[in-house]
Write a protein that holds these residues in place. Structure first.
Motif, PDB file in Angstrom:
ATOM      1  N   MET A 169       0.828  -1.221   0.000  1.00  0.00           N
ATOM      2  CA  MET A 169       0.000   0.000   0.000  1.00  0.00           C
ATOM      3  C   MET A 169       0.860   1.268   0.000  1.00  0.00           C
ATOM      4  SD  MET A 169      -1.524  -0.423   3.894  1.00  0.00           S
ATOM      5  CE  MET A 169      -3.135   0.169   3.491  1.00  0.00           C
ATOM      6  N   PHE A 171       1.953   5.151   1.154  1.00  0.00           N
ATOM      7  CA  PHE A 171       2.067   5.798   2.467  1.00  0.00           C
ATOM      8  C   PHE A 171       0.740   6.474   2.834  1.00  0.00           C
ATOM      9  CE2 PHE A 171       6.803   6.134   1.590  1.00  0.00           C
ATOM     10  CZ  PHE A 171       7.146   5.177   2.519  1.00  0.00           C
ATOM     11  N   GLU A 172       0.098   7.071   1.835  1.00  0.00           N
ATOM     12  CA  GLU A 172      -1.168   7.757   2.100  1.00  0.00           C
ATOM     13  C   GLU A 172      -2.215   6.770   2.614  1.00  0.00           C
ATOM     14  OE1 GLU A 172       0.734   8.228  -0.531  1.00  0.00           O
ATOM     15  OE2 GLU A 172       0.937  10.386  -0.918  1.00  0.00           O
ATOM     16  N   ASP A 173      -2.284   5.586   1.980  1.00  0.00           N
ATOM     17  CA  ASP A 173      -3.226   4.570   2.457  1.00  0.00           C
ATOM     18  C   ASP A 173      -2.833   4.057   3.833  1.00  0.00           C
ATOM     19  OD1 ASP A 173      -4.962   4.737   0.383  1.00  0.00           O
ATOM     20  OD2 ASP A 173      -4.531   2.762  -0.471  1.00  0.00           O
ATOM     21  N   ILE A 175      -1.401   5.809   6.182  1.00  0.00           N
ATOM     22  CA  ILE A 175      -1.836   6.817   7.163  1.00  0.00           C
ATOM     23  C   ILE A 175      -3.349   6.740   7.350  1.00  0.00           C
ATOM     24  CG2 ILE A 175      -2.067   9.309   7.570  1.00  0.00           C
ATOM     25  CD1 ILE A 175       0.652   9.679   6.225  1.00  0.00           C
ATOM     26  N   LYS A 176      -4.066   6.569   6.243  1.00  0.00           N
ATOM     27  CA  LYS A 176      -5.531   6.459   6.322  1.00  0.00           C
ATOM     28  C   LYS A 176      -5.923   5.265   7.201  1.00  0.00           C
ATOM     29  CE  LYS A 176      -8.220   5.251   2.612  1.00  0.00           C
ATOM     30  NZ  LYS A 176      -8.886   5.455   1.288  1.00  0.00           N
ATOM     31  N   LEU A 177      -5.243   4.140   6.990  1.00  0.00           N
ATOM     32  CA  LEU A 177      -5.542   2.937   7.780  1.00  0.00           C
ATOM     33  C   LEU A 177      -5.294   3.181   9.266  1.00  0.00           C
ATOM     34  CD1 LEU A 177      -6.318  -0.065   7.822  1.00  0.00           C
ATOM     35  CD2 LEU A 177      -3.922  -0.625   7.423  1.00  0.00           C
ATOM     36  N   VAL A 200       6.422   9.604   8.438  1.00  0.00           N
ATOM     37  CA  VAL A 200       6.635   8.653   7.341  1.00  0.00           C
ATOM     38  C   VAL A 200       8.121   8.635   7.009  1.00  0.00           C
ATOM     39  CG1 VAL A 200       6.171   8.140   4.919  1.00  0.00           C
ATOM     40  CG2 VAL A 200       4.335   9.014   6.379  1.00  0.00           C
ATOM     41  N   LEU A 209       9.953  11.766   5.204  1.00  0.00           N
ATOM     42  CA  LEU A 209       9.270  12.184   3.984  1.00  0.00           C
ATOM     43  C   LEU A 209       8.090  13.076   4.348  1.00  0.00           C
ATOM     44  CD1 LEU A 209       8.871  11.759   0.881  1.00  0.00           C
ATOM     45  CD2 LEU A 209       7.319   9.881   1.484  1.00  0.00           C
ATOM     46  N   HIS A 210       7.482  12.788   5.522  1.00  0.00           N
ATOM     47  CA  HIS A 210       6.274  13.503   5.914  1.00  0.00           C
ATOM     48  C   HIS A 210       6.167  13.447   7.427  1.00  0.00           C
ATOM     49  CE1 HIS A 210       2.180  15.025   5.635  1.00  0.00           C
ATOM     50  NE2 HIS A 210       1.700  13.977   6.269  1.00  0.00           N
ATOM     51  N   ARG A 212       3.661  15.295  10.682  1.00  0.00           N
ATOM     52  CA  ARG A 212       2.545  16.200  10.869  1.00  0.00           C
ATOM     53  C   ARG A 212       1.903  15.939  12.226  1.00  0.00           C
ATOM     54  NH1 ARG A 212      -2.186  15.805   7.890  1.00  0.00           N
ATOM     55  NH2 ARG A 212      -3.532  17.548   8.410  1.00  0.00           N
ATOM     56  N   TYR A 220      -9.626  16.558   7.620  1.00  0.00           N
ATOM     57  CA  TYR A 220      -9.514  15.216   7.039  1.00  0.00           C
ATOM     58  C   TYR A 220      -9.801  14.146   8.087  1.00  0.00           C
ATOM     59  CZ  TYR A 220      -7.732  11.020   4.845  1.00  0.00           C
ATOM     60  OH  TYR A 220      -7.624   9.745   4.351  1.00  0.00           O
TER      61      TYR A 220
ATOM     62  N   PHE B 236     -12.925   0.628   3.646  1.00  0.00           N
ATOM     63  CA  PHE B 236     -11.698   1.396   3.846  1.00  0.00           C
ATOM     64  C   PHE B 236     -11.332   2.163   2.574  1.00  0.00           C
ATOM     65  CE2 PHE B 236      -7.006   1.402   3.469  1.00  0.00           C
ATOM     66  CZ  PHE B 236      -6.753   2.362   4.424  1.00  0.00           C
ATOM     67  N   TYR B 242      -5.898  10.244   1.829  1.00  0.00           N
ATOM     68  CA  TYR B 242      -5.049  11.183   2.549  1.00  0.00           C
ATOM     69  C   TYR B 242      -4.089  11.812   1.550  1.00  0.00           C
ATOM     70  CZ  TYR B 242      -1.764  12.929   6.070  1.00  0.00           C
ATOM     71  OH  TYR B 242      -0.968  13.725   6.850  1.00  0.00           O
ATOM     72  N   GLN B 246      -2.410  18.236   3.002  1.00  0.00           N
ATOM     73  CA  GLN B 246      -3.747  18.535   3.515  1.00  0.00           C
ATOM     74  C   GLN B 246      -3.991  20.029   3.644  1.00  0.00           C
ATOM     75  OE1 GLN B 246      -6.170  16.311   4.228  1.00  0.00           O
ATOM     76  NE2 GLN B 246      -4.795  14.751   3.447  1.00  0.00           N
TER      77      GLN B 246
END
Lengths: 251, 251
Positions: A169, A171-173, A175-177, A200, A209-210, A212, A220, B236, B242, B246
């Motif tokens: 998956m 990275f965005e997914d 974080i969503k998970l 991340v 990389l990220h 926050r 969000y 999901f 994400y 943002q």
């Protein structure tokens, strides 16, 4: 309590932690539980802590002090040659810190001062690695079979990670998970609280990389929280209906 | 461990329990944890137990003995005039049973022999009621705000009940919801195990509307288990994605 998750993906590592600490329900505060150190181009090491706050702050302060002057103060996690050595060093520091506190409080100290730590990171030329360190100083490493570690209040948020995780998956997914997992936990345990910290670590990119801090007012996160309730209900209704006469129908 | 849930709907009560008991991981057995008694047209009382098996079996045996000759052996749950009295009686019996065992094993008995009990039922002319009885013998009653009780390993299966519950739902949907909750728990805790027992008590129908033992081979349960994984993943993926940026996007 606390809730922290470290998750290993093909692309690298995703970490999330809450920030609530409490001593009883009438004494709650916000404290950072996620920390990281980088040597640009060479290594990145991140740590998340759960347990007694005095213990975990002492461990982080000692790590921090030694990284300020890594040449003079051995061992420093900035000088360890492998992530295994980093985990070993942090494990020793954790065990010593707990032991000191327990000794100075007599046997009755018992399990009061314990803590656990997730360590994640990568050193140039080697793979990204993820460890779970126990209060005893020993540790286990994530693998393909067990690609994520949780510490603190782990149960409410575990089923969705088990079902939703996929090592390929984005990275965005990822974080969503983790946001969904945190949302379930926040709803159930008052001792886990906003804001959340996200980090991340991309494979072979030796700085974050990220990163926050997600506030309770984050649009969000609020959207995920609301939509997840609806999506779960829709998922539930999409399942085949139960009938009192299963046996006859199955026949 | 154990997992039992009692849930109050407008239509009546839905109960589900697992059947695994264990003493260590190398000594597991199947024992029924759900019991019920009926006086046709007059009352139905169901009980689910979690905790020390010797304690809960003793409580059930005593309840059973007294119901065999309710005229001679007071108090019997078949003679109590309200469900509150039934809960009170079972609470006393539970507290006494635990206390006897702890006394005969000295102070060191500690919390070893404790258990909790869910009591559900209805007596003609009154509302269906649902209680959670603590080892101390005291108890709480379900209400519109808290319409279900769990005992045993409650955490993994809790988020889905919170999101999926609706007091107007059908009994079939209630059973489906509990199956999903049990499926998440079974996947996470080895000490909760198949088969499951299900009981449906319809309002003003003083015998069980539906009762069934669900085996691990049950095709409907297997279908729920498989489809739920897929439905969760779909839920999901239906959530908004994400983005690392943002803040800019929200602006």
């Amino acid at each position: 309590m606390t809730y922290c998750v470290g998750m290993m993906l093909d692309r690298g590592l995703v970490l999330m932690s809450d920030t609530r600490t409490n001593s009883g329900v009438d004494n709650i505060s916000v404290f950072r539980k996620m920390f990281h150190w980088t040597v640009p181009g060479e290594r990145v090491i991140a740590v998340m802590t759960a347990g007694n706050l005095a213990t975990t702050q002492a461990v982080i302060s000692k790590l921090e002090e030694r990284t300020k002057a890594p040449e003079d103060r051995e061992p420093s996690i900035l000088k360890c040659t492998t992530m295994f050595q980093v985990a070993n060093h942090i494990g020793e520091l954790l065990r010593e810190t707990i032991e000191e506190r327990q000794l100075s409080n007599g046997q009755s100290g018992g399990p009061r001062f314990t803590a656990s730590i997730i360590v994640a990171g990568q050193i140039a030329g080697m793979e990204p690695r993820l460890f779970l360190i126990y209060p005893e100083g020993n540790f286990i490493e994530a693998s393909e079979d067990t690609p994520f570690f949780q510490i603190g209040e782990t149960k409410y948020g575990r089923p969705i990670i088990i079902r939703g995780y996929d090592r390929t998956m984005s990275f965005e997914d990822g974080i969503k998970l983790l946001m969904v997992s945190f949302d379930s936990t926040l709803a159930a345990n008052l001792s886990v609280g906003m804001p959340l910290d996200v980090l991340v670590l991309e494979r072979d990119n030796f700085e974050p990389l990220h990163q926050r801090r997600i506030l309770a007012s984050d649009p969000y996160f609020q959207e995920i929280s609301t939509n997840w309730s609806e999506a779960l209900r829709a998922a539930f209704h999409s399942l085949p209906d139960y009938s009192f006469n299963q046996d006859e129908e199955a026949g």
